[in-house]
Design a protein around this motif. Sequence first.
Motif, PDB file in Angstrom:
ATOM      1  N   GLY A  88       0.772  -1.238   0.000  1.00 53.43           N
ATOM      2  CA  GLY A  88       0.000   0.000   0.000  1.00 53.43           C
ATOM      3  C   GLY A  88       0.798   1.279   0.000  1.00 53.43           C
ATOM      4  O   GLY A  88       0.224   2.372   0.101  1.00 53.43           O
ATOM      5  N   GLY A  89       2.128   1.194  -0.122  1.00 50.86           N
ATOM      6  CA  GLY A  89       2.951   2.391  -0.064  1.00 50.86           C
ATOM      7  C   GLY A  89       3.187   3.022  -1.418  1.00 50.86           C
ATOM      8  O   GLY A  89       2.843   2.449  -2.460  1.00 50.86           O
ATOM      9  N   ASP A  90       3.759   4.199  -1.401  1.00 62.36           N
ATOM     10  CA  ASP A  90       4.086   4.942  -2.616  1.00 62.36           C
ATOM     11  C   ASP A  90       5.458   4.486  -3.112  1.00 62.36           C
ATOM     12  O   ASP A  90       6.491   4.936  -2.626  1.00 62.36           O
ATOM     13  N   ALA A  91       5.449   3.593  -4.102  1.00 62.22           N
ATOM     14  CA  ALA A  91       6.697   3.004  -4.606  1.00 62.22           C
ATOM     15  C   ALA A  91       7.578   4.014  -5.318  1.00 62.22           C
ATOM     16  O   ALA A  91       8.780   3.766  -5.498  1.00 62.22           O
ATOM     17  N   SER A  92       7.023   5.161  -5.702  1.00 64.26           N
ATOM     18  CA  SER A  92       7.836   6.147  -6.420  1.00 64.26           C
ATOM     19  C   SER A  92       8.924   6.756  -5.541  1.00 64.26           C
ATOM     20  O   SER A  92       9.849   7.395  -6.045  1.00 64.26           O
ATOM     21  N   ILE A  93       8.858   6.531  -4.222  1.00 66.63           N
ATOM     22  CA  ILE A  93       9.884   7.104  -3.333  1.00 66.63           C
ATOM     23  C   ILE A  93      11.258   6.506  -3.616  1.00 66.63           C
ATOM     24  O   ILE A  93      12.275   7.104  -3.276  1.00 66.63           O
ATOM     25  N   VAL A  94      11.307   5.321  -4.252  1.00 65.71           N
ATOM     26  CA  VAL A  94      12.618   4.722  -4.526  1.00 65.71           C
ATOM     27  C   VAL A  94      13.360   5.528  -5.592  1.00 65.71           C
ATOM     28  O   VAL A  94      14.581   5.390  -5.740  1.00 65.71           O
ATOM     29  N   TYR A  95      12.634   6.369  -6.311  1.00 66.81           N
ATOM     30  CA  TYR A  95      13.252   7.231  -7.315  1.00 66.81           C
ATOM     31  C   TYR A  95      13.175   8.713  -6.945  1.00 66.81           C
ATOM     32  O   TYR A  95      13.782   9.550  -7.597  1.00 66.81           O
ATOM     33  N   ASP A  96      12.415   9.018  -5.895  1.00 62.03           N
ATOM     34  CA  ASP A  96      12.273  10.408  -5.456  1.00 62.03           C
ATOM     35  C   ASP A  96      12.133  10.441  -3.939  1.00 62.03           C
ATOM     36  O   ASP A  96      11.025  10.418  -3.405  1.00 62.03           O
ATOM     37  N   CYS A  97      13.269  10.505  -3.238  1.00 63.11           N
ATOM     38  CA  CYS A  97      13.274  10.465  -1.774  1.00 63.11           C
ATOM     39  C   CYS A  97      12.702  11.724  -1.136  1.00 63.11           C
ATOM     40  O   CYS A  97      12.484  11.751   0.083  1.00 63.11           O
ATOM     41  N   ARG A  98      12.449  12.752  -1.938  1.00 66.81           N
ATOM     42  CA  ARG A  98      11.850  13.973  -1.380  1.00 66.81           C
ATOM     43  C   ARG A  98      10.431  13.718  -0.895  1.00 66.81           C
ATOM     44  O   ARG A  98       9.867  14.524  -0.146  1.00 66.81           O
ATOM     45  N   LYS A  99       9.834  12.580  -1.300  1.00 59.80           N
ATOM     46  CA  LYS A  99       8.481  12.238  -0.851  1.00 59.80           C
ATOM     47  C   LYS A  99       8.468  11.628   0.551  1.00 59.80           C
ATOM     48  O   LYS A  99       7.403  11.412   1.120  1.00 59.80           O
ATOM     49  N   LEU A 100       9.646  11.333   1.086  1.00 61.44           N
ATOM     50  CA  LEU A 100       9.737  10.863   2.465  1.00 61.44           C
ATOM     51  C   LEU A 100       9.533  12.032   3.426  1.00 61.44           C
ATOM     52  O   LEU A 100       9.716  13.189   3.037  1.00 61.44           O
TER      53      LEU A 100
END
Length: 441
Positions: free
Chosen positions: A317-329
């Motif tokens: 259920g997580g936002d997998a795009s964070i692996v390419y954009d850590c600013r979403k953390l």
Amino acid sequence: MRVTDIITKKRDGLELADSEIGHLIKAYTADTVPDYQMAAWLMAVYFQGLTDRETATLTMAMATSGEMVDLSQVTGIKVDKHSTGGVADTTTLILAPLVAAAGVPVAKMSGRGLGFTGGTIDKLEAIPGFRATLERAEFIANLQKHNIAITGQSATIAPADGKLYALRDVTATVESIPLIASSIMSKKIAAGADKIILDVKVGSGAFMKTKTAAITLAETMVRIGQLVGRETIALLTSMEQPLGTAIGNSLEVREAIEVLSGRGEPALREVCLTLGSHMLVLGGKALTPAAARQQLAALIDSQQALAKLGELIAAQGGDASIVYDCRKLPQARYHLAVTSDHQGFVDKIDAAQIGYAAMLLGAGREHKGQSIDLAAGVALTCRLGQPVGPNQPLATLYSNTELQLQPAAGIIKNAVRVATQPGEISPVIIGLVTSQGFQLA
């Protein structure tokens, strides 16, 4: 069978029968043995010890005190990894997707952090939307489909261990090798592992301060595994400084992504590749650790391991795009650079004190149930042996509470020692314990 007789027998240094240990653990779990009697037995064990057979029996009694996870419907050899705990130990977030990408099923039941030792579940919950609590059916389904699933430790797994650990914590009986070993192994066995690899930390930032104590603990756990039919090996790794450079939940997720992207702290990558290579051999995916290491390095270079982390995140259920954009953390509102007062070489980094500074900033818990700041923590910018000059950054502090920045900075200043000459640096991989004994790396 009287509990007082069992206490007396162990107090006098005699070996307990399987039935006596089984009765004691079953009765204590059912609340028919009071804490004061169990505390007396724990103190007897602390002073008299347990034989290998007694330790294995205690382990299985605690493992079977609750739910035993059955992973038999999942294809492949399930290899579980456990770390004895440390600072900036982000290995699970790197190792789990890396090994899963190589074809070994990774079924992880992890916990939350307490004190300065971070918990895997807390780190994963820094990822927007990530669900760290899965029902058993969903856990198995995810494991079958994606080769990886991570969920929070269930209270029904080895409940006897939970009760015993809480009692040990307040009766000065924590530092007993048989009790530590049986506690760790009971949870691993109950969680359904076919084979087990242990990462036993050694040094100032670890529970085991000396190599001798760490080897004793590792050998005890390996023997337990043999006696209960679970092949077990243990790697001894250094905790004389934080393993990675990030201490704090979202910061550690970012560092895990960096390592899976082919960058990141070399020591953290080295520990993950070494643990992972042995997991592949245990899981039947490689004949030797050297061959396995080549496979794992290739999975990092090709970004397949990073993609597997994204797959895990999306499946839960997580936002997998964070692996390419850590600013979403999660991002902290305040930050502060801590600089050196002297010129020289970094001679000491007190890992425990660095961890305490991160906890003060909000990244850790002083008591169970306490809320934490997922964006808070410490990003180290120095390593042992590194030359530094006056006003050169040693670390950057992150928090959403500005009030704690200066006190934490004072802790960092005291934790990092600068000397005129570089000191000796221990190798991060110290050695390996198998059924054949200990061997240096």
